[in-house]
Structures are given as structure tokens and as C-alpha cells.
Scaffold this active site. Structure first.
Site, short mmCIF file in Angstrom:
data_model
loop_
_atom_site.label_atom_id
_atom_site.label_comp_id
_atom_site.label_asym_id
_atom_site.label_seq_id
_atom_site.Cartn_x
_atom_site.Cartn_y
_atom_site.Cartn_z
N ASP A 31 -1.78 5.56 -12.54
CA ASP A 31 -1.62 4.48 -13.52
C ASP A 31 -0.18 3.96 -13.41
O ASP A 31 0.75 4.76 -13.29
CB ASP A 31 -1.88 5.02 -14.93
CG ASP A 31 -2.20 3.93 -15.94
OD1 ASP A 31 -3.28 3.98 -16.55
OD2 ASP A 31 -1.35 3.02 -16.13
N ASN A 32 -0.01 2.64 -13.46
CA ASN A 32 1.35 2.09 -13.36
C ASN A 32 2.02 1.96 -14.73
O ASN A 32 3.16 1.51 -14.83
CB ASN A 32 1.36 0.74 -12.61
CG ASN A 32 0.55 -0.31 -13.33
OD1 ASN A 32 0.13 -0.13 -14.47
ND2 ASN A 32 0.33 -1.43 -12.66
N ASP A 51 1.01 1.95 -8.73
CA ASP A 51 0.08 0.84 -8.79
C ASP A 51 -1.16 1.15 -7.94
O ASP A 51 -1.05 1.86 -6.94
CB ASP A 51 0.81 -0.36 -8.20
CG ASP A 51 0.22 -1.64 -8.67
OD1 ASP A 51 0.78 -2.24 -9.60
OD2 ASP A 51 -0.83 -2.05 -8.11
N TYR A 139 -11.79 -13.54 -16.27
CA TYR A 139 -11.91 -12.08 -16.30
C TYR A 139 -13.27 -11.66 -15.72
O TYR A 139 -13.34 -10.83 -14.81
CB TYR A 139 -11.75 -11.60 -17.76
CG TYR A 139 -12.21 -10.20 -18.01
CD1 TYR A 139 -11.57 -9.13 -17.40
CD2 TYR A 139 -13.30 -9.94 -18.85
CE1 TYR A 139 -12.00 -7.83 -17.62
CE2 TYR A 139 -13.73 -8.65 -19.08
CZ TYR A 139 -13.08 -7.59 -18.47
OH TYR A 139 -13.50 -6.31 -18.68
N LYS A 143 -14.23 -9.59 -12.10
CA LYS A 143 -15.01 -8.34 -12.07
C LYS A 143 -16.27 -8.51 -11.22
O LYS A 143 -16.67 -7.61 -10.48
CB LYS A 143 -15.38 -7.91 -13.50
CG LYS A 143 -14.19 -7.41 -14.32
CD LYS A 143 -13.78 -6.01 -13.87
CE LYS A 143 -12.68 -5.42 -14.71
NZ LYS A 143 -12.38 -4.01 -14.40
N PHE A 167 -20.41 -3.37 -22.27
CA PHE A 167 -20.42 -4.41 -23.30
C PHE A 167 -19.16 -4.15 -24.15
O PHE A 167 -18.12 -3.86 -23.58
CB PHE A 167 -21.79 -4.44 -24.00
CG PHE A 167 -22.79 -5.17 -23.11
CD1 PHE A 167 -23.11 -4.69 -21.83
CD2 PHE A 167 -23.33 -6.39 -23.49
CE1 PHE A 167 -23.96 -5.40 -20.97
CE2 PHE A 167 -24.18 -7.11 -22.64
CZ PHE A 167 -24.49 -6.61 -21.38
N ASN A 168 -19.16 -4.28 -25.46
CA ASN A 168 -17.88 -4.18 -26.19
C ASN A 168 -17.59 -2.75 -26.61
O ASN A 168 -18.31 -2.20 -27.45
CB ASN A 168 -17.88 -5.14 -27.38
CG ASN A 168 -17.76 -6.57 -26.91
OD1 ASN A 168 -18.59 -7.06 -26.14
ND2 ASN A 168 -16.71 -7.25 -27.32
N PHE A 208 -12.45 -16.55 -34.26
CA PHE A 208 -12.41 -17.69 -33.34
C PHE A 208 -13.77 -18.38 -33.27
O PHE A 208 -14.60 -18.03 -32.45
CB PHE A 208 -11.98 -17.21 -31.95
CG PHE A 208 -10.61 -16.56 -31.91
CD1 PHE A 208 -9.56 -17.09 -32.65
CD2 PHE A 208 -10.38 -15.43 -31.14
CE1 PHE A 208 -8.29 -16.50 -32.63
CE2 PHE A 208 -9.12 -14.84 -31.10
CZ PHE A 208 -8.07 -15.38 -31.85
N ARG A 281 -12.22 -19.55 -29.04
CA ARG A 281 -11.39 -19.05 -27.95
C ARG A 281 -12.03 -19.50 -26.64
O ARG A 281 -13.24 -19.31 -26.46
CB ARG A 281 -11.31 -17.52 -28.04
CG ARG A 281 -10.28 -16.89 -27.13
CD ARG A 281 -10.23 -15.38 -27.32
NE ARG A 281 -11.43 -14.73 -26.81
CZ ARG A 281 -11.64 -13.42 -26.84
NH1 ARG A 281 -10.74 -12.63 -27.39
NH2 ARG A 281 -12.74 -12.91 -26.34
N1 UDP Z 1 -12.26 -12.39 -31.85
C1 UDP Z 1 -11.87 -13.02 -33.01
N2 UDP Z 1 -10.60 -12.81 -33.47
C2 UDP Z 1 -9.71 -12.01 -32.82
C3 UDP Z 1 -10.13 -11.35 -31.63
C4 UDP Z 1 -11.42 -11.56 -31.18
O1 UDP Z 1 -12.63 -13.77 -33.63
O2 UDP Z 1 -8.57 -11.88 -33.29
C5 UDP Z 1 -13.64 -12.61 -31.36
C6 UDP Z 1 -13.72 -13.14 -29.94
O3 UDP Z 1 -13.52 -14.55 -29.93
C7 UDP Z 1 -15.14 -12.73 -29.57
C8 UDP Z 1 -15.30 -11.37 -30.30
O4 UDP Z 1 -14.30 -11.37 -31.33
O5 UDP Z 1 -16.07 -13.62 -30.12
C9 UDP Z 1 -15.07 -10.18 -29.40
O6 UDP Z 1 -13.86 -10.39 -28.71
P1 UDP Z 1 -13.03 -9.23 -28.02
O7 UDP Z 1 -11.77 -9.83 -27.48
O8 UDP Z 1 -12.91 -8.07 -28.97
O9 UDP Z 1 -13.97 -8.73 -26.83
P2 UDP Z 1 -14.70 -9.57 -25.64
O10 UDP Z 1 -16.09 -9.84 -26.14
O11 UDP Z 1 -13.91 -10.78 -25.34
O12 UDP Z 1 -14.68 -8.57 -24.51
#
Ligand code: UDP
Length: 324
Positions: A31-32, A51, A139, A143, A167-168, A208, A281
Site C-alpha cells: 500500500d502506498n 505503489d 470510475y 474498473k 455494490f455499496n 444529491f 452529482r
Molecule cells: N450522496 C449524497 N450525499 C453525499 C454523498 C453521497 O446524496 O454527501 C449520494 C450519491 O449521490 C449517491 C449515493 O449517495 O446517490 C451513494 O453515493 P456514494 O458516494 O456513497 O457511493 P456510490 O454509489 O457512488 O459508490
């Protein structure tokens, strides 16, 4: 097995390293420390601060590594739209250098942290691995590009490759005296930002966009507990087969809107979180929900901590003792 874990000082990499060590594997973390934390590296692991582009220092011929688990990379979807060159360089160019080192050292297995962002706006839900791949952000595109590189590498050079499409990811690993969780600086992800607001470190949460084609107008995501995700890597190591590139989605199959996440965070933290609706966003797909049927069937993977309550309360517990 003798394993090299890139990004083992980061969130998912450090939790997975813990599970690998507990299962009796020998772990070297590379890990860097640009986004990772030295303190997140398990004390039993060998640590190399370098790196991934310089992985050949560690992956020397005869070093005898059985696998590389490649977590290192840039992960902020929003930032990838404003600084795409950074994402192409780190996630693709440097990962290809890592793959060169893997080939030169004769490492037989490779497990890669891919993402749901490769699919873009899905045509059908839940998303299977065969779904159309049309990333809406850089991003996801980076990937997906490396996923393609792994497919050709597996076929041409007999690598046993597995891509896990996260996923998240949420929650923290809290067990046996170990507490490992999420720390990014700056933080960009929804749940940790919500916790920063709950802890009084940030004034309000900005959501967002509330005009997406979803039930409450905010984006919907499929959250997976980091501990469940980490376990999938151990199963993937066992399932990896020479000459094949296997790809598995990892999620719970349940979608939660950004507003629902805030509601659960209010319940867990007991804090009335101030929320403001902000513009969309760039690059955000409206809804991402996984089908993980293939991982369940072929890896025998079963998520155990699949409620948002469990994820947010583990994340909150880690946040209060280690980050706040
Ligand atoms: N999001 C938001 N406010 C924030 C950060 C994220 O509304 O301060 C929203 C973002 O636009 C997305 C969701 O939360 O709709 C999940 O975003 P996150 O960056 O956590 O993960 P991603 O799905 O981009 O990997």
C-alpha cells in the site's frame, strides 16, 4: 496460501486481510498509504509501503505468492468525473503494471475489486453479471477496462482470475477485539458523511438530487456489509480456476434510497440529522440493485448482516471509537 494484498491499508482490503490471517493465510500488504492508513494494516501482516506500479519489487520470480488480491485504487465516482486522468492512470495504467509483475512472477491467482458502477443505468433490475455494461462515470469505466484486461490475461496466460463487483459497501468489522472500519479523507460516501453529521463534525448532509425516477426521487443503492463482502474474497480464492475469468456481483438484492439511509441513520444515532437537497452529482445512476444469485450458487456465498440497521450501527460504533 501466501498472499499479496494491494490496498490492504484501506477499508475493504484491511477487513479482508483480517479474515485471511484468521483463516491461516500468510499476508503481505502492499500500500502506498496515499489513501490508506498504516494503523489499519494487521500487525501479523508483512507491510510494504510502495505503489502497485512497483509491485515487481515484491513479486520477484521465485517469491512464491499463490495469489494477489487487488484492492488498491481510486473510488470516488464524483471525483472521477472532474479528474478522469487520475482514475485512468491509477486504476488502469498502474493496475496493468501490477498484472505484468504478476505474470513475470508466475502468480497463479488474481482477485480484483470491481464495482457495480460498470453497469451504469441498468435496463433491468436486479442487475446480473450479463447486464449491459455502460458506465455513467469514469470510475466505473476504469474498473470495466481492467476487468477486460483480466479476461484476456486469464485466457492467454492461464491466470485464475475473479472480479468481484461490489455494490455499496458499509459497516465495520467488529469482532475478537478487532475494530476495522471506513476512514476516507476527504470522505465522499453517503453513510460515513451521515455519521460525520451525527457526530457534529459536519453541519448538514447534502442529498444529491431528489428528482430521480425512484419512489422518493433520491438515488437507490444496494448496501452490503463489509464483513460479508470480505468473506466472499476467501470463497473466490478457493473457486478461482486457471484459464477462467469469473465475475460475481456482490450485493443484498435490496435497494435503499438516500432518504431511507438517512432515516435509519437517525434511528441508529438518535440524532436529528439536518438534510439539504443539493443538485445531482455528475455520473450517478438512479438505481443500482444487485442480483448475487451467481455468487450464492457458485461460491456458496450467503450475506449474513444484510440489514441497513446492522451496517449503520457497526459503522457508527467504529466511527465513535476510532474516527470522531
Ligand atoms: N450522496 C449524497 N450525499 C453525499 C454523498 C453521497 O446524496 O454527501 C449520494 C450519491 O449521490 C449517491 C449515493 O449517495 O446517490 C451513494 O453515493 P456514494 O458516494 O456513497 O457511493 P456510490 O454509489 O457512488 O459508490
Amino acid at each position: 496460501m501466501k498472499l499479496l494484498v494491494t490496498g490492504g491499508a484501506g477499508y475493504v482490503g484491511s477487513v479482508t486481510s483480517r479474515l485471511l490471517l484468521d483463516a491461516g493465510h500468510e499476508v503481505t500488504v502492499l500500500d502506498n498509504l496515499v489513501t490508506g492508513f498504516r494503523s489499519a494494516v494487521a500487525p501479523e501482516a508483512t507491510f510494504v509501503e510502495a505503489d502497485i506500479a512497483d509491485a515487481a519489487q515484491v513479486l520477484t520470480p521465485g517469491s512464491g505468492f499463490d495469489a494477489v488480491l487487488h484492492f488498491a485504487g481510486l473510488i470516488a465516482a464524483g471525483e472521477s468525473m472532474t479528474k478522469p486522468e487520475k482514475y485512468w492512470h491509477d486504476n488502469v495504467v498502474k493496475s496493468l503494471a501490477l498484472l505484468d509483475a504478476v505474470r513475470a512472477a508466475g502468480v497463479p491467482r488474481f482477485i480484483f475489486s470491481s464495482t457495480a458502477a460498470v453497469y451504469g443505468n441498468p435496463v433491468e433490475l436486479p442487475i446480473t453479471e450479463n447486464a449491459v455494461k455502460a458506465p455513467t462515470n469514469t470510475y466505473g469505466a476504469t474498473k470495466l477496462t481492467f476487468d477486460h484486461a483480466l479476461t484476456s490475461e486469464a485466457f492467454a496466460h492461464n491466470l485464475a482470475a475473479v472480479s468481484l463487483r461490489y455494490f455499496n459497501v458499509a459497516g465495520a468489522y467488529i469482532a475478537d477485539g478487532h475494530e476495522i472500519g471506513e476512514r476516507h479523507d476527504p470522505e465522499t460516501h453517503l453513510i460515513p458523511i451521515t455519521l460525520q453529521v451525527a457526530a457534529g463534525k459536519r453541519e448538514k448532509l447534502q442529498i444529491f438530487g431528489d428528482d430521480y425516477p425512484t419512489a422518493d426521487g433520491t438515488c437507490v443503492r444496494d448496501y452490503i456489509h463489509v464483513q460479508d463482502l470480505a468473506r466472499a474474497h476467501l470463497l473466490a480464492l478457493d473457486a478461482a480456476t486457471a484459464g477462467e475469468h469469473r465475475i460475481y456481483n456482490l450485493g443484498n438484492g435490496n435497494g435503499f434510497s438516500n432518504r431511507q439511509v438517512v432515516e435509519v441513520a437517525r434511528e441508529v444515532t438518535g440524532v436529528e440529522l439536518p438534510v439539504e437537497i443539493a443538485p445531482r452529482r455528475e455520473g450517478d445512476p438512479a438505481t443500482l440493485v444487485a442480483s448475487s444469485a451467481l455468487a450464492r450458487e457458485e461460491l456458496g456465498w450467503v450475506p449474513e448482516k444484510n440489514t441497513l440497521q446492522a451496517m449503520i450501527s457497526d459503522a457508527w460504533s467504529f466511527y465513535r471509537s476510532h474516527v470522531a
